[in-house]
Design a protein around this motif. Structure first.
Motif, PDB file in Angstrom:
ATOM      1  N   GLY A 137       0.781  -1.195   0.000  1.00 41.02           N
ATOM      2  CA  GLY A 137       0.000   0.000   0.000  1.00 41.02           C
ATOM      3  C   GLY A 137       0.830   1.271   0.000  1.00 41.02           C
ATOM      4  N   LEU A 138       2.122   1.189   0.306  1.00 42.43           N
ATOM      5  CA  LEU A 138       2.957   2.384   0.349  1.00 42.43           C
ATOM      6  C   LEU A 138       3.024   3.108  -0.989  1.00 42.43           C
ATOM      7  CD1 LEU A 138       6.093   1.364   2.454  1.00 42.43           C
ATOM      8  CD2 LEU A 138       4.330   3.006   3.035  1.00 42.43           C
ATOM      9  N   GLU A 139       2.908   2.366  -2.081  1.00 38.80           N
ATOM     10  CA  GLU A 139       3.021   2.978  -3.407  1.00 38.80           C
ATOM     11  C   GLU A 139       1.944   4.037  -3.665  1.00 38.80           C
ATOM     12  OE1 GLU A 139       0.601  -0.772  -3.805  1.00 38.80           O
ATOM     13  OE2 GLU A 139       2.549  -0.333  -2.934  1.00 38.80           O
ATOM     14  N   LYS A 140       0.905   4.055  -2.860  1.00 39.94           N
ATOM     15  CA  LYS A 140      -0.159   5.055  -3.014  1.00 39.94           C
ATOM     16  C   LYS A 140       0.210   6.391  -2.370  1.00 39.94           C
ATOM     17  CE  LYS A 140      -3.662   1.506  -3.200  1.00 39.94           C
ATOM     18  NZ  LYS A 140      -4.763   0.858  -2.513  1.00 39.94           N
ATOM     19  N   LEU A 141       1.253   6.406  -1.550  1.00 40.44           N
ATOM     20  CA  LEU A 141       1.670   7.629  -0.858  1.00 40.44           C
ATOM     21  C   LEU A 141       2.654   8.411  -1.734  1.00 40.44           C
ATOM     22  CD1 LEU A 141       2.185   6.047   2.659  1.00 40.44           C
ATOM     23  CD2 LEU A 141       0.184   7.281   1.816  1.00 40.44           C
ATOM     24  N   THR A 142       2.195   8.843  -2.879  1.00 41.93           N
ATOM     25  CA  THR A 142       3.072   9.417  -3.896  1.00 41.93           C
ATOM     26  C   THR A 142       3.705  10.750  -3.505  1.00 41.93           C
ATOM     27  OG1 THR A 142       1.147  10.383  -4.977  1.00 41.93           O
ATOM     28  CG2 THR A 142       1.902   8.250  -5.797  1.00 41.93           C
ATOM     29  N   LYS A 143       3.219  11.407  -2.476  1.00 44.22           N
ATOM     30  CA  LYS A 143       3.802  12.686  -2.051  1.00 44.22           C
ATOM     31  C   LYS A 143       4.768  12.524  -0.879  1.00 44.22           C
ATOM     32  CE  LYS A 143       0.113  15.284  -3.959  1.00 44.22           C
ATOM     33  NZ  LYS A 143      -0.655  16.438  -4.029  1.00 44.22           N
ATOM     34  N   LEU A 144       4.972  11.294  -0.453  1.00 40.84           N
ATOM     35  CA  LEU A 144       5.858  11.002   0.668  1.00 40.84           C
ATOM     36  C   LEU A 144       7.280  11.458   0.351  1.00 40.84           C
ATOM     37  CD1 LEU A 144       5.450   9.518   3.398  1.00 40.84           C
ATOM     38  CD2 LEU A 144       6.357   7.481   2.284  1.00 40.84           C
ATOM     39  N   LYS A 145       7.916  12.161   1.300  1.00 39.40           N
ATOM     40  CA  LYS A 145       9.277  12.655   1.093  1.00 39.40           C
ATOM     41  C   LYS A 145      10.304  11.925   1.940  1.00 39.40           C
ATOM     42  CE  LYS A 145       8.000  17.190  -0.485  1.00 39.40           C
ATOM     43  NZ  LYS A 145       8.232  18.601  -0.424  1.00 39.40           N
ATOM     44  N   TRP A 146       9.852  11.199   2.951  1.00 35.92           N
ATOM     45  CA  TRP A 146      10.752  10.558   3.895  1.00 35.92           C
ATOM     46  C   TRP A 146      10.123   9.260   4.353  1.00 35.92           C
ATOM     47  CZ3 TRP A 146      10.678   9.125   9.039  1.00 35.92           C
ATOM     48  CH2 TRP A 146      11.891   9.065   9.705  1.00 35.92           C
ATOM     49  N   ALA A 147      10.908   8.177   4.354  1.00 36.66           N
ATOM     50  CA  ALA A 147      10.373   6.896   4.822  1.00 36.66           C
ATOM     51  C   ALA A 147      11.445   6.120   5.578  1.00 36.66           C
ATOM     52  CB  ALA A 147       9.863   6.068   3.649  1.00 36.66           C
ATOM     53  N   ASN A 148      11.092   5.641   6.747  1.00 39.33           N
ATOM     54  CA  ASN A 148      11.988   4.802   7.537  1.00 39.33           C
ATOM     55  C   ASN A 148      11.390   3.394   7.570  1.00 39.33           C
ATOM     56  OD1 ASN A 148      13.511   3.459   9.413  1.00 39.33           O
ATOM     57  ND2 ASN A 148      13.626   5.173  10.818  1.00 39.33           N
ATOM     58  N   LEU A 149      11.994   2.507   6.809  1.00 41.13           N
ATOM     59  CA  LEU A 149      11.539   1.120   6.722  1.00 41.13           C
ATOM     60  C   LEU A 149      12.602   0.173   7.269  1.00 41.13           C
ATOM     61  CD1 LEU A 149       9.985   1.345   3.158  1.00 41.13           C
ATOM     62  CD2 LEU A 149       8.799   1.489   5.340  1.00 41.13           C
ATOM     63  N   GLU A 150      13.409   0.665   8.195  1.00 45.47           N
ATOM     64  CA  GLU A 150      14.478  -0.139   8.772  1.00 45.47           C
ATOM     65  C   GLU A 150      13.919  -1.279   9.619  1.00 45.47           C
ATOM     66  OE1 GLU A 150      17.024   2.570  10.935  1.00 45.47           O
ATOM     67  OE2 GLU A 150      18.078   3.106   9.096  1.00 45.47           O
ATOM     68  N   ASP A 151      14.702  -2.369   9.645  1.00 41.02           N
ATOM     69  CA  ASP A 151      14.437  -3.501  10.538  1.00 41.02           C
ATOM     70  C   ASP A 151      13.041  -4.090  10.355  1.00 41.02           C
ATOM     71  OD1 ASP A 151      15.264  -5.334  12.383  1.00 41.02           O
ATOM     72  OD2 ASP A 151      14.983  -4.035  14.123  1.00 41.02           O
ATOM     73  N   ASN A 152      12.694  -4.377   9.103  1.00 37.38           N
ATOM     74  CA  ASN A 152      11.378  -4.930   8.792  1.00 37.38           C
ATOM     75  C   ASN A 152      11.427  -6.253   8.038  1.00 37.38           C
ATOM     76  OD1 ASN A 152       9.051  -3.178   9.628  1.00 37.38           O
ATOM     77  ND2 ASN A 152      10.370  -1.647   8.704  1.00 37.38           N
ATOM     78  N   GLN A 153      12.593  -6.847   7.912  1.00 35.61           N
ATOM     79  CA  GLN A 153      12.736  -8.125   7.210  1.00 35.61           C
ATOM     80  C   GLN A 153      12.341  -8.034   5.729  1.00 35.61           C
ATOM     81  OE1 GLN A 153      14.171 -10.713   9.074  1.00 35.61           O
ATOM     82  NE2 GLN A 153      14.318  -9.062  10.547  1.00 35.61           N
ATOM     83  N   LEU A 154      12.422  -6.844   5.137  1.00 35.41           N
ATOM     84  CA  LEU A 154      12.083  -6.681   3.718  1.00 35.41           C
ATOM     85  C   LEU A 154      13.083  -7.429   2.847  1.00 35.41           C
ATOM     86  CD1 LEU A 154      11.309  -2.845   3.604  1.00 35.41           C
ATOM     87  CD2 LEU A 154       9.687  -4.730   3.806  1.00 35.41           C
ATOM     88  N   THR A 155      12.601  -8.066   1.789  1.00 40.21           N
ATOM     89  CA  THR A 155      13.485  -8.764   0.861  1.00 40.21           C
ATOM     90  C   THR A 155      13.566  -8.060  -0.490  1.00 40.21           C
ATOM     91  OG1 THR A 155      11.665 -10.191   0.167  1.00 40.21           O
ATOM     92  CG2 THR A 155      13.112 -11.015   1.928  1.00 40.21           C
ATOM     93  N   ASN A 156      12.639  -7.150  -0.761  1.00 37.50           N
ATOM     94  CA  ASN A 156      12.681  -6.401  -2.023  1.00 37.50           C
ATOM     95  C   ASN A 156      12.094  -5.011  -1.821  1.00 37.50           C
ATOM     96  OD1 ASN A 156       9.754  -6.289  -2.879  1.00 37.50           O
ATOM     97  ND2 ASN A 156      10.004  -8.495  -2.639  1.00 37.50           N
ATOM     98  N   VAL A 157      12.257  -4.185  -2.840  1.00 36.78           N
ATOM     99  CA  VAL A 157      11.786  -2.798  -2.761  1.00 36.78           C
ATOM    100  C   VAL A 157      10.653  -2.536  -3.754  1.00 36.78           C
ATOM    101  CG1 VAL A 157      13.945  -1.887  -1.858  1.00 36.78           C
ATOM    102  CG2 VAL A 157      13.634  -2.055  -4.325  1.00 36.78           C
ATOM    103  N   THR A 158       9.984  -3.578  -4.162  1.00 36.74           N
ATOM    104  CA  THR A 158       8.896  -3.468  -5.123  1.00 36.74           C
ATOM    105  C   THR A 158       7.846  -2.465  -4.657  1.00 36.74           C
ATOM    106  OG1 THR A 158       9.240  -5.761  -5.759  1.00 36.74           O
ATOM    107  CG2 THR A 158       7.141  -4.763  -6.396  1.00 36.74           C
ATOM    108  N   GLY A 159       7.498  -1.549  -5.529  1.00 39.87           N
ATOM    109  CA  GLY A 159       6.493  -0.536  -5.232  1.00 39.87           C
ATOM    110  C   GLY A 159       7.096   0.796  -4.823  1.00 39.87           C
ATOM    111  N   LEU A 160       8.282   0.759  -4.222  1.00 45.15           N
ATOM    112  CA  LEU A 160       8.894   2.011  -3.768  1.00 45.15           C
ATOM    113  C   LEU A 160       9.277   2.928  -4.930  1.00 45.15           C
ATOM    114  CD1 LEU A 160      11.164   0.828  -0.816  1.00 45.15           C
ATOM    115  CD2 LEU A 160       8.870   1.803  -0.725  1.00 45.15           C
ATOM    116  N   GLU A 161       9.492   2.359  -6.114  1.00 41.13           N
ATOM    117  CA  GLU A 161       9.859   3.182  -7.279  1.00 41.13           C
ATOM    118  C   GLU A 161       8.747   4.171  -7.654  1.00 41.13           C
ATOM    119  OE1 GLU A 161       7.606  -0.255  -8.962  1.00 41.13           O
ATOM    120  OE2 GLU A 161       9.196  -0.096  -7.467  1.00 41.13           O
TER     121      GLU A 161
END
Length: 86
Positions: free
Chosen positions: A1-25
């Motif tokens: 759902g993060l991909e819908k936050l198109t005006k976001l300027k700052w994101a802290n996604l540390e320590d979340n066991q993420l394996t890919n960055v799909t959608g962040l582009e």
């Protein structure tokens, strides 16, 4: 759902066991992105974040020096913090 936050300027996604960055582009307004302490295997897509000024990728053991170098080349104005082991 993060991909819908198109005006976001700052994101802290540390320590979340993420394996890919799909959608962040899709978050093209991002200026700062923190992805340390995850399990990323690829950073493909982040090169599209042209406004990125700072990217933290510490402690993602599967990322390689080559991947980081390629990303730095694509984002020359971005400070990338990382510590790839291979």
């Amino acid at each position: 759902g993060l991909e819908k936050l198109t005006k976001l300027k700052w994101a802290n996604l540390e320590d979340n066991q993420l394996t890919n960055v799909t959608g962040l582009e899709k978050l093209t307004q991002l200026q700062r992105l923190y992805l340390s302490y995850n399990k990323l295997t690829s950073v493909k897509g982040l090169e599209k974040l042209a406004k990125l000024e700072h990217l933290s990728l510490y402690d993602n053991p599967a990322l390689t020096k080559a991947q980081i170098a390629e990303l730095q080349k694509a984002l020359p104005n971005c400070q990338i913090d990382s510590n790839p082991k291979k």
